[in-house]
Design a protein around this motif. Sequence first.
Motif, mmCIF file in Angstrom:
data_model
loop_
_atom_site.group_PDB
_atom_site.id
_atom_site.type_symbol
_atom_site.label_atom_id
_atom_site.label_comp_id
_atom_site.label_asym_id
_atom_site.label_seq_id
_atom_site.Cartn_x
_atom_site.Cartn_y
_atom_site.Cartn_z
ATOM 1 N N GLN A 157 -3.907 6.408 -3.706
ATOM 2 C CA GLN A 157 -5.304 6.456 -4.145
ATOM 3 C C GLN A 157 -6.201 5.730 -3.141
ATOM 4 N N THR A 158 -5.739 4.580 -2.676
ATOM 5 C CA THR A 158 -6.488 3.800 -1.687
ATOM 6 C C THR A 158 -6.629 4.576 -0.387
ATOM 7 N N GLN A 214 -1.144 12.431 -6.855
ATOM 8 C CA GLN A 214 -2.007 12.049 -7.961
ATOM 9 C C GLN A 214 -1.693 12.813 -9.241
ATOM 10 N N ALA A 236 3.869 3.125 -9.956
ATOM 11 C CA ALA A 236 2.437 2.830 -10.089
ATOM 12 C C ALA A 236 1.890 2.240 -8.791
ATOM 13 N N SER A 266 -0.650 -0.633 1.888
ATOM 14 C CA SER A 266 -1.987 -0.638 1.320
ATOM 15 C C SER A 266 -2.826 0.539 1.766
ATOM 16 N N LYS A 274 1.512 5.089 -6.239
ATOM 17 C CA LYS A 274 0.373 5.938 -6.582
ATOM 18 C C LYS A 274 -0.936 5.249 -6.209
ATOM 19 N N THR A 275 -1.011 3.950 -6.473
ATOM 20 C CA THR A 275 -2.211 3.182 -6.116
ATOM 21 C C THR A 275 -2.423 3.169 -4.604
#
Length: 71
Positions: free
Chosen positions: A31-32, A16, A24, A64, A27-28
């Motif tokens: 984050q998930t 992060q 991107a 994911s 990183k997402t």
Amino acid sequence: LKAERAQRLRATDWTQMDDAPLTALEKTAYQTYRQALRDLPSVPGFPDVPWPTLPTIRDGAASSGEGAVDP
């Protein structure tokens, strides 16, 4: 369980940072994953629930972050 969750969050803190060498999308995905770790205590059946899956990075794309992984 809380200690293991904290360790998994610490292990991915670097993802992060602004200078993390991730796309991107990657990183997402992290984050998930990290949010799923934080939400774990509210999952029905807790503490007998599967751990979220650590994102895997392949060909510039990350998963994911859903599912289970063995510690």
